[in-house]
Scaffold this motif. Sequence first.
Motif, PDB file in Angstrom:
ATOM      1  N   MET A 261     -22.526 -39.532 -52.291  1.00 44.39           N
ATOM      2  CA  MET A 261     -23.095 -40.292 -53.444  1.00 44.39           C
ATOM      3  C   MET A 261     -22.296 -40.396 -54.774  1.00 44.39           C
ATOM      4  O   MET A 261     -21.245 -40.933 -54.855  1.00 44.39           O
ATOM      5  CB  MET A 261     -24.491 -39.965 -53.606  1.00 44.39           C
ATOM      6  N   SER A 265     -25.813 -37.018 -58.605  1.00 40.71           N
ATOM      7  CA  SER A 265     -26.690 -36.716 -57.492  1.00 40.71           C
ATOM      8  C   SER A 265     -26.441 -35.240 -57.129  1.00 40.71           C
ATOM      9  O   SER A 265     -27.465 -34.427 -56.826  1.00 40.71           O
ATOM     10  CB  SER A 265     -26.306 -37.625 -56.456  1.00 40.71           C
ATOM     11  N   TYR A 313     -32.728 -41.451 -59.180  1.00 40.27           N
ATOM     12  CA  TYR A 313     -31.699 -40.582 -58.379  1.00 40.27           C
ATOM     13  C   TYR A 313     -32.595 -40.083 -57.394  1.00 40.27           C
ATOM     14  O   TYR A 313     -32.262 -39.970 -56.347  1.00 40.27           O
ATOM     15  CB  TYR A 313     -31.108 -39.583 -59.472  1.00 40.27           C
ATOM     16  N   LEU A 317     -32.101 -40.461 -53.288  1.00 39.30           N
ATOM     17  CA  LEU A 317     -32.134 -39.307 -52.529  1.00 39.30           C
ATOM     18  C   LEU A 317     -32.872 -39.194 -51.374  1.00 39.30           C
ATOM     19  O   LEU A 317     -32.615 -38.912 -50.270  1.00 39.30           O
ATOM     20  CB  LEU A 317     -31.973 -37.807 -53.345  1.00 39.30           C
TER      21      LEU A 317
END
Length: 536
Positions: A261, A265, A313, A317
């Motif tokens: 990413m 992250s 974020y 994820l």
Amino acid sequence: MTQAELRLCSLLLRENFGEIVEKVGNSLLRTGPRPLRLLVGDTGLLPDQVKKALCVLLQHGLARYAPQPRGPVEYEARSERVLRLLRYPRYIYTAKTLYGDPGELLVEELLLHGHLPMSAAVARVAERLTETMEDGKSMDHSEVSATFARLADTHFIQRCPVPPEMPPEVPHDAKVPPAPALAIDDKDRFLVPRLSLVGKGKRRHSCDEEEEGEHKAKRQKQEGGSSEPPPDDGIYWQVNLERFHQHFRDQALVSAVASRMDQTSSEVVRTMLRMSEVTTASGASHTQPLSSNEIFRSLPTGYNIGKAVLDQYLALLADDPLEFVGKAGDSGGGTYTVNLHKALVSLATATLESIVEERFGSRCARIFRLLLRKKHLEQKQVEDFAMIPAKEAKDMLYRMLSENLVALQEIPKTPDHAPSRTFYLYTVNLMAAARMLLHRCYKSVANLMERRHHEMRENKRLLEKSQRVEAILASMQATGAEAAQLHEVEEMITGPERQQLENLKRNVNKIDASENQVDETIFVLEAFIESTMKRP
């Protein structure tokens, strides 16, 4: 235990402890738990030599003992712990990056001696650091003891188990066990004793003064030891290897997220791992659930991202197909965990794919990834999905099958298993492939070690000559010799010899770097296998 593991353990014991310890360790690794009498007979060594070798192995945690209900105490080698000798440089380097020079030297001293009291470790490290400082400066014991306490607080070092305290009044006819049972409470494992370690590291001066100090120490010992025991006498410390492995795993996971990413992250995942590093057990499949509010408060000061951006974020994820981060609930703005097992599976899979690509090419890697994704495929389906001609696909599948990287599963339509009425499906057994590659990695490291020993043996005379010249130069510089005299001594090593030494140094550095790289692969594969075995 495989032959490759046995060979590597034998080489590691010889390199670190010498031939006698290697002989005793080898005997225990080959035959399993044995009493002292059988060990003496098997190794052909003197009883005193075997006892001293066992003391070394027990001191470093490479062997354990178990009293038998009927019979003598039996000793057993810990093969998994012997293999960790390969990773010692990595432990020391990690301690240096996290805690600086004092942390590096504390971990090095504990690994070198097996276990030490806090006062002895601090005094040794302060002395070593003082020797590297400028004249007139010295390292304070309190600075080193503060680093020691930080290492204990983050669980990188731990107390050694101790024998139980004997009651003051023991009857004469009471049965004493042949060997003490060592144990320690979990609450005391990382408890640092309150010591007022006052003092500074001392420099070592001339050889005469060192000898004088040794004679004085011997005289005190002969007179009955007038020096009183240290305040932490009986409390020994050792390096917690599991905690270091946890740190290596976390670093690998953060790097994987960063490459997949972006840096932010990976920093979010690093923060989550840091928050739960002490509370999560080493073999756990998930970290403790953390709310997004807690994660936001714990982010490093350099990352000026808002709460809304952090939530985006975390959502990204959690939605990622690799599932490194999972959502555990909605309380506190949403609670999230890091799925450690799935992360290790992804790392091991990426390692296997990389090895297949390096050994067999990109087309084989395409077939391998296809089988990982689709689980089971017939040969015709492999050809169609991978868009590779039939002849090439068949050749590639058979090559990987012969190397045990893919497996062939037979599903018969009829009980007679007739080939014409049987489906032949190709699949990847991740555990079997990981075990096979781990075995090859052990073999590779053993080959690298033997190559290094061969290089050193071939150039032994030249190395000895180089060391003699360096010693002469050092003594001449200390006495203030002239530049012409120093140049004359330097010319004792000719141009071709100097070139040969440079080549040797370059080759040995390459071998060392290769050992470290193979060990990184070993760590990923071992962590994956261990995590999979622990799952219910």
